[in-house]
Write an enzyme that holds these catalytic residues in place. Structure first.
Site, PDB file in Angstrom:
ATOM      1  N   ASP A  10       0.910  -0.986   0.079  1.00 49.52           N
ATOM      2  CA  ASP A  10       0.136   0.158   0.036  1.00 49.52           C
ATOM      3  C   ASP A  10       1.019   0.897   0.093  1.00 49.52           C
ATOM      4  OD1 ASP A  10      -3.229   0.396   1.512  1.00 49.52           O
ATOM      5  OD2 ASP A  10      -1.963   1.668   1.031  1.00 49.52           O
ATOM      6  N   ASP A 108      -3.148   2.370  -5.460  1.00 46.45           N
ATOM      7  CA  ASP A 108      -2.305   2.571  -4.776  1.00 46.45           C
ATOM      8  C   ASP A 108      -2.163   0.995  -3.635  1.00 46.45           C
ATOM      9  OD1 ASP A 108      -4.495   2.784  -3.017  1.00 46.45           O
ATOM     10  OD2 ASP A 108      -3.645   4.305  -2.078  1.00 46.45           O
ATOM     11  N   GLU A 109      -2.906   0.474  -3.972  1.00 48.63           N
ATOM     12  CA  GLU A 109      -2.316  -1.061  -3.179  1.00 48.63           C
ATOM     13  C   GLU A 109      -2.607  -1.981  -4.706  1.00 48.63           C
ATOM     14  OE1 GLU A 109      -5.723  -2.322  -0.802  1.00 48.63           O
ATOM     15  OE2 GLU A 109      -6.419  -0.429  -1.171  1.00 48.63           O
TER      16      GLU A 109
END
Length: 350
Positions: A10, A108-109
């Site tokens: 993350d 973002d992950e």
DNA sequence: TCTGGGGTCCTAGGACCC
DNA sequence: TCTGGGGTCCTAGGACCC
């Protein structure tokens, strides 16, 4: 320890971090990304930098409120194509790691499936590879399934690594409120509390059949599994196939004229039709280029905030802007109220 | 705290069909 | 004809997540 592991990678303060990369003078400053970067407009915080969070600024907070909490915060407009491009770079780095399977969860992950004898060292290696290629910092959660890896990330923030498995699950999670679980929000937390289930340990010990009767045949037992930390163990690299694509707009001033409302709905529908015909949005696009819509949904948020949806199955699958606009307008006519509107949305389902 | 925008999945009731 | 049961589709809304 050896065996298969799930890592949840993350990126830290992702949108703000991307902005700092291209505006290095902002490093360490309170930065908020959201809307058009104008705190007088109807818009909310997409990402706040850690410096901004120290002033109590959080994602989802109105920009106006953020400005009050910290007068010298730097507001920047959301530049989605830029974030998509950086995200794609990060995902390429992850996919290039030796022996990993990657499941992308958002900009973002991502989850990584890997077999290794030293998972903590591997996690550090992932963080270094991402940082070397992009300049971005990340946190890695390590687990024996996706649920535990995802929750572990929260304990590793920022820039850290945290391990959560069946061994330490109850020690780490048992005393926490059910809201700490991925998939339980404020509403479900409240519903569970009304039944005396306040902590993760309470939920883990609950009777799945009893919760099925109260909370639904699938969700009830699912929540008990969450309490026990049980979840999917295999990372699935299959590219995501979108189920729907839509656009919505909040108007800076409420729309009282329903001819204007009809015009906006038609315009949104045409835009959505164009995007699904082209295969999605943004630089990289999304999979499923040219897939036709089978249903169309319209969202109306009335003043002050009451939100209603109507939808209809189309006569036949289509990407035709005229057909989608006409269908959306028919759906719009089924709303019983003609009160002023604050938001309109059109969504195509495949 | 006057509350964005992009999504996903589940549920429940009614329609409809056999 | 006073009334079953199962399956599937459609639709609205709820809840959640990033």
């Amino acid at each position: 320890m050896s065996g298969r592991w799930v890592l949840h990678v993350d990126l830290d303060e992702f949108l703000a971090a991307v902005e700092v990369l291209r505006h290095p003078e902002l490093a360490g400053r309170p930065v908020v990304v959201g809307g058009r970067g104008d705190p007088t407009e109807r818009a909310v915080v997409a990402t706040a930098s850690y410096a901004a969070r120290e002033h109590g600024i959080r994602s989802g907070m109105p920009l106006r409120t953020a400005a009050k909490r910290c007068p010298d915060v730097v507001f920047l407009p959301a530049d989605n194509p830029a974030y998509e491009a950086v995200s794609a770079q990060v995902m390429d780095v992850l996919r290039g790691l030796d022996g990993v399977v990657v499941e992308v969860m958002g900009w973002d992950e991502a989850f990584l499936g890997v077999q290794t004898d030293d998972v903590a060292a591997f996690a550090r290696h992932v963080q270094e590879a991402v940082h070397a290629a992009t300049g971005l910092r990340s946190t890695v959660g390590i687990g024996d399934n996706l649920l535990r890896a995802k929750i572990a990330t929260g304990f590793g923030k920022p820039r850290g690594v945290f391990v959560l498995t069946a061994q330490n699950w109850m020690e780490v999670m048992g005393h926490r409120p059910t809201r700490a679980l991925w998939g339980i929000g404020v509403r479900t937390e409240r519903t569970l509390a009304e039944r005396g289930l306040r902590t993760v340990a309470d939920l883990a010990a609950a009777d799945p059949a009893a919760l099925a009767a109260d909370l639904g045949p699938a969700m009830g037992p699912h929540f008990v599994q969450l309490g026990r930390g049980i979840g999917r163990e295999h990372v699935d690299p299959t590219p995501w196939v979108p189920r729907s694509h839509g656009r919505e707009t909040t108007f800076q001033t409420d729309l009282g004229d329903w001819d204007a409302v009809r015009g906006e709905v038609a315009a949104l529908a045409r835009r959505v039709a164009g995007e699904i015909a082209a295969g999605g949005t943004g630089a990289g696009g999304i999979s499923g280029a040219g897939r036709p819509a089978r249903r169309v949904g319209v969202t109306v948020r009335f003043v002050p905030f009451t939100t209603r949806t109507r939808s209809a199955t189309l006569p036949g699958p289509t990407t035709d802007p005229d057909a989608l606009a006409a269908a959306a307008l028919e759906v719009l006519e089924r709303f019983p109220s003609r009160r002023a509107v604050r938001l309109l949305g059109v969504r195509a389902e495949f």
